[in-house]
Design a protein around this motif. Structure first.
Motif, PDB file in Angstrom:
ATOM      1  N   ASP A 164       3.836   4.007  -1.145  1.00 50.21           N
ATOM      2  CA  ASP A 164       4.343   5.178  -2.313  1.00 50.21           C
ATOM      3  C   ASP A 164       4.924   4.292  -3.292  1.00 50.21           C
ATOM      4  OD1 ASP A 164       4.795   7.701  -3.194  1.00 50.21           O
ATOM      5  OD2 ASP A 164       6.725   7.055  -3.079  1.00 50.21           O
TER       6      ASP A 164
ATOM      7  N   ARG B  93       0.021  -3.864   6.577  1.00 49.45           N
ATOM      8  CA  ARG B  93      -0.726  -4.021   7.957  1.00 49.45           C
ATOM      9  C   ARG B  93      -2.400  -3.579   7.860  1.00 49.45           C
ATOM     10  NH1 ARG B  93       3.101  -0.770  11.861  1.00 49.45           N
ATOM     11  NH2 ARG B  93       2.669   0.487   9.699  1.00 49.45           N
ATOM     12  N   SER B  94      -2.408  -2.623   6.817  1.00 54.09           N
ATOM     13  CA  SER B  94      -3.795  -2.055   6.709  1.00 54.09           C
ATOM     14  C   SER B  94      -4.940  -3.154   6.403  1.00 54.09           C
ATOM     15  CB  SER B  94      -3.797  -1.210   5.374  1.00 54.09           C
ATOM     16  OG  SER B  94      -2.643  -0.081   5.518  1.00 54.09           O
TER      17      SER B  94
ATOM     18  N   THR C 181       0.714  -1.217   0.006  1.00 52.79           N
ATOM     19  CA  THR C 181      -0.074   0.051  -0.103  1.00 52.79           C
ATOM     20  C   THR C 181       0.876   1.216   0.101  1.00 52.79           C
ATOM     21  OG1 THR C 181      -0.001  -0.175   2.593  1.00 52.79           O
ATOM     22  CG2 THR C 181      -1.848  -0.985   1.195  1.00 52.79           C
TER      23      THR C 181
ATOM     24  N   ARG D   8       3.245   3.948  -6.767  1.00 53.24           N
ATOM     25  CA  ARG D   8       3.464   4.891  -7.792  1.00 53.24           C
ATOM     26  C   ARG D   8       4.326   3.963  -8.944  1.00 53.24           C
ATOM     27  NH1 ARG D   8       7.478   8.581  -7.893  1.00 53.24           N
ATOM     28  NH2 ARG D   8       8.219   7.706  -5.752  1.00 53.24           N
TER      29      ARG D   8
HETATM   30  N1  LIG Z   1       8.864   5.587  -2.550  1.00 52.91           N
HETATM   31  C1  LIG Z   1       9.949   5.690  -3.409  1.00 52.91           C
HETATM   32  O1  LIG Z   1       9.905   6.388  -4.486  1.00 52.91           O
HETATM   33  C2  LIG Z   1      11.290   4.829  -2.990  1.00 52.91           C
HETATM   34  C3  LIG Z   1      11.214   4.175  -2.077  1.00 52.91           C
HETATM   35  N2  LIG Z   1      12.198   3.387  -1.691  1.00 52.91           N
HETATM   36  C4  LIG Z   1      12.372   2.632  -0.345  1.00 52.91           C
HETATM   37  O2  LIG Z   1      11.407   1.761  -0.465  1.00 52.91           O
HETATM   38  C5  LIG Z   1      10.729   1.551   0.917  1.00 52.91           C
HETATM   39  C6  LIG Z   1       9.193   1.661   1.044  1.00 52.91           C
HETATM   40  O3  LIG Z   1       9.076   3.268   0.494  1.00 52.91           O
HETATM   41  P1  LIG Z   1       7.691   4.151   0.203  1.00 52.91           P
HETATM   42  O4  LIG Z   1       6.850   3.115  -0.348  1.00 52.91           O
HETATM   43  O5  LIG Z   1       7.934   5.263   0.112  1.00 52.91           O
HETATM   44  O6  LIG Z   1       7.302   3.837   1.975  1.00 52.91           O
HETATM   45  P2  LIG Z   1       5.685   4.239   2.494  1.00 52.91           P
HETATM   46  O7  LIG Z   1       5.917   4.665   3.714  1.00 52.91           O
HETATM   47  O8  LIG Z   1       5.060   4.876   1.638  1.00 52.91           O
HETATM   48  O9  LIG Z   1       5.298   2.761   2.612  1.00 52.91           O
HETATM   49  C7  LIG Z   1       5.766   1.656   3.585  1.00 52.91           C
HETATM   50  C8  LIG Z   1       4.726   0.479   3.364  1.00 52.91           C
HETATM   51  O10 LIG Z   1       5.063  -0.678   4.397  1.00 52.91           O
HETATM   52  C9  LIG Z   1       3.846  -0.884   5.117  1.00 52.91           C
HETATM   53  N3  LIG Z   1       4.387  -1.375   6.393  1.00 52.91           N
HETATM   54  C10 LIG Z   1       5.027  -0.750   7.555  1.00 52.91           C
HETATM   55  N4  LIG Z   1       5.299  -1.259   8.439  1.00 52.91           N
HETATM   56  C11 LIG Z   1       4.632  -2.701   8.184  1.00 52.91           C
HETATM   57  C12 LIG Z   1       4.590  -3.672   9.164  1.00 52.91           C
HETATM   58  N5  LIG Z   1       5.112  -4.077  10.428  1.00 52.91           N
HETATM   59  N6  LIG Z   1       4.366  -4.960   8.229  1.00 52.91           N
HETATM   60  C13 LIG Z   1       3.818  -4.822   6.970  1.00 52.91           C
HETATM   61  N7  LIG Z   1       3.877  -3.792   6.374  1.00 52.91           N
HETATM   62  C14 LIG Z   1       4.266  -2.563   6.691  1.00 52.91           C
HETATM   63  C15 LIG Z   1       3.140   0.289   4.993  1.00 52.91           C
HETATM   64  O11 LIG Z   1       1.589  -0.122   5.123  1.00 52.91           O
HETATM   65  P3  LIG Z   1       0.952  -0.324   6.573  1.00 52.91           P
HETATM   66  O12 LIG Z   1       1.282   1.180   7.244  1.00 52.91           O
HETATM   67  O13 LIG Z   1      -0.399  -0.359   6.213  1.00 52.91           O
HETATM   68  O14 LIG Z   1       1.552  -1.501   7.325  1.00 52.91           O
HETATM   69  C16 LIG Z   1       3.240   0.720   3.695  1.00 52.91           C
HETATM   70  O15 LIG Z   1       2.632  -0.147   2.803  1.00 52.91           O
HETATM   71  C17 LIG Z   1      11.625   2.569   1.779  1.00 52.91           C
HETATM   72  O16 LIG Z   1      12.702   1.656   2.032  1.00 52.91           O
HETATM   73  C18 LIG Z   1      12.167   3.445   0.894  1.00 52.91           C
HETATM   74  O17 LIG Z   1      13.306   4.195   1.325  1.00 52.91           O
HETATM   75  C19 LIG Z   1      13.206   3.218  -2.887  1.00 52.91           C
HETATM   76  C20 LIG Z   1      13.175   4.060  -3.770  1.00 52.91           C
HETATM   77  C21 LIG Z   1      12.165   4.839  -4.109  1.00 52.91           C
END
Ligand SMILES: NC(=O)C1=CN([C@@H]2O[C@H](COP(=O)(O)OP(=O)(O)OC[C@H]3O[C@@H](n4cnc5c(N)ncnc54)[C@H](OP(=O)(O)O)[C@@H]3O)[C@@H](O)[C@H]2O)C=CC1
Ligand SMILES: O=C1O[C@H](COP(=O)(O)O)[C@@H](O)[C@H](O)[C@H]1O
Length: 506
Positions: free
Chosen positions: A25, A55-56, A23, A29
């Motif tokens: 970014d 977790r959502s 879920t 994206r």
């Molecule tokens: N966004 C980008 O453009 C880029 C991101 N990255 C890397 O990718 C990773 C993700 O980035 P991004 O998508 O931006 O982050 P977000 O904060 O948007 O998403 C994090 C995701 O992890 C889930 N999550 C968090 N805690 C848990 C848990 N305990 N168990 C299961 N799921 C969990 C969240 O959902 P929920 O809270 O519902 O559990 C959510 O889906 C990061 O390390 C980032 O540095 C790397 C390159 C580019």
């Protein structure tokens, strides 16, 4: 323009892609749009599943609705075919799972253990698009619940750690569950079409390789410039900064592709072996050289693309007085036979005047001029590989100005524009890389030793900055970084290749 090249892509075996952080970014994206586009291109076999996990407490239907919205927002309109979008959404599923507890894991195991009836064996992939702090716990649970089968693959998003020790820790924890060939560490720059084209340019032509060394090359410049600020990722970015976020991975991978020897083949270990040698040959920047060889910057309020933008310290999620850099320029050397004495100047930053990545190979000047004074200044040849946007390779040469009346020389460029030459759409890096995991081809992914060698070189710079307690130099958003970045290269009698680039926005 038609999309004929990607429309005939070969089908691959069916897969189950479980996306942790489904879920988030990145998933919404980049990953889901990329998977949709590969599905549209005919590369996703029937029976394949994409299972979003976080977790959502969403239902599969809620998740499909989210995915549909993400595709509407992030896939260009001319690539969105309602029937194909509907077919793609059918492949999606969702299971609420907490990576750090037992919640949801039995349900996920149930889904994976019950594939669609009659489907041939599928490639099982776990894509960890979550914070790296969850990589270890997630892998532990994958093993505890019997999901980490010997044939399954795990994809790790960057960052792999924030220094050498934390990278080793992540690699150890993931490595306790998966073998190295099962692990795919993403560096999405390696999936960019023009980055791969560096291999073709260097090793598919006889023209450049004899000149590709210190005898003929004066220096190399690598610029990765962005117009965006930290957007919604302030929390992550402030803990990271430009050196960790861009240089330690993307820019060093570009240095590797420019600097490496010819691999014995395109086989994954051959290419990675050669990149590793470059990383291990990087000359350490000593503590007494930090001030002269590196520049840190942080943007202040300004204007980008004609619009006013806030300074870094006013972005959401950035703590007051933060000393995190949003711009880095540095000079490095590859201490080996081919490159001894050739500086590589690197710079990368946010809120610069243009989104533009390019590599400039600056050849040495001719050793003797036969042309009279007044024939025009002889400029040394320059090869410019534009990675994005407007992908191209340009070779700057001196030519005679046409016409009678004596010999006057003038620089001109041979321009190989990819759009004009090949037409069509260039697939996004994630499209290529997601399918490479299905194929089992890890050439464009980083091996453990590469990641750790890159940290080994970068960490002393971070330590040096920390011990100096200096704030980054301010620069106005919409300019090419702090003036110290210009001084860094001009001290050596060279200049950044900015003459064909947009200048400051105001
Ligand atoms: N966004 C980008 O453009 C880029 C991101 N990255 C890397 O990718 C990773 C993700 O980035 P991004 O998508 O931006 O982050 P977000 O904060 O948007 O998403 C994090 C995701 O992890 C889930 N999550 C968090 N805690 C848990 C848990 N305990 N168990 C299961 N799921 C969990 C969240 O959902 P929920 O809270 O519902 O559990 C959510 O889906 C990061 O390390 C980032 O540095 C790397 C390159 C580019
Ligand atoms: O990995 C990252 O890359 C993006 C830049 O990628 P690009 O493909 O748009 O050039 C950068 O914005 C982000 O901060 C970084 O984490």
């Amino acid at each position: 323009m038609s999309n004929s090249r990607s429309a005939v892509a070969p089908a691959l075996p069916p897969f189950d892609y479980t996306v942790f952080g489904g879920t988030g970014d990145l998933a919404l994206r980049k990953l889901l749009p990329a998977l949709y586009l590969r599905d549209k291109a005919g590369q996703v076999a029937d029976g394949s599943r994409i299972i979003g996990v976080s977790r959502s407490p969403l239902s599969p239907g809620d998740y499909r609705a989210k995915a549909e919205q993400a595709i509407a927002e992030h896939v260009p309109a001319d690539e969105r075919d309602p029937a194909l979008v509907a077919r793609f959404l059918e492949r999606l599923d969702y299971v609420p799972v907490n990576a750090t507890s037992d919640e949801g894991w039995d349900e996920l195991a149930g889904r994976l253990d019950h594939p669609p009836a009659g489907r041939e064996p599928a490639v099982r992939i776990f894509y960890l698009a979550t914070s790296p702090s969850l990589f270890g716990p997630t892998c532990d649970q994958l093993r505890a619940f019997g999901l980490a089968t010997p044939d399954s693959r795990v994809v790790l998003e960057k960052p792999i750690g924030r220094d050498l020790a934390s990278a080793q820790d992540i690699n150890d924890r993931v490595g306790a569950v998966f073998t190295e060939p099962q692990i795919y560490r993403i560096d999405h720059y390696l999936g960019k079409e023009t980055v791969q084209n560096l291999l073709a340019l260097r090793f598919g032509n006889s023209l450049f390789e004899p000149l590709w060394n210190a005898d003929h090359i004066d220096h190399v410049q690598i610029t990765v410039a962005e117009t965006v600020g930290v957007e919604e990722r302030g929390g992550y970015y402030d803990q990271s900064g430009a050196l960790r976020d861009m240089v330690q991975n993307h820019l060093l991978q570009l240095v590797c592709l420019v600097g490496m020897e010819c691999p014995i083949s395109l086989a994954q270990e051959s290419v990675r072996d050669e990149k590793l040698k470059v990383l291990r040959s990087l000359k350490a920047i000593g503590q007494d050289e930090i001030a002269g060889c590196t520049v840190r910057g942080q943007y202040r309020a300004g204007a980008v693309a004609g619009g006013a933008v806030p300074g870094y310290l006013d972005e959401p999620g950035i703590p007051a007085g933060s000393g995190t850099e949003t711009f880095v320029a540095l000079k490095l050397e590859i201490d080996n036979w081919r490159w001894a004495g050739v500086p590589f100047y690197l710079r990368s930053g946010k809120r610069l005047p243009a989104k533009m990545s390019e590599i400039v190979i600056q050849f040495r000047s001719i050793r003797h001029s036969i042309f009279p004074q007044g024939a025009g200044e002889l400029q040394a040849n320059r090869l410019i590989v534009r990675l994005q946007p407007d992908e191209s390779i340009r070779l700057h040469l001196m030519t005679k100005e046409p016409g009678p009346g004596g010999m006057r020389l003038r620089p001109a460029a041979l321009n190989l524009s990819f759009a004009q030459t090949f037409g069509g759409r260039f697939p996004d890096a994630y499209e290529r890389l997601l399918m490479d995991v299905v194929r089992g081809n890890s050439t464009l992914f980083m091996r453990r030793d590469e990641v750790e060698a890159a940290w080994q070189w970068a960490e002393p710079i971070l330590d040096g900055w920390k011990s100096r307690h200096e704030m980054p130099k301010p620069y106005i958003a919409g300019t090419w970084g702090p003036s110290q970045s210009i001084a860094l290269i001009e001290r050596d009698g060279r200049t950044w290749h900015d003459d064909e680039l947009p200048s400051a926005a105001f």
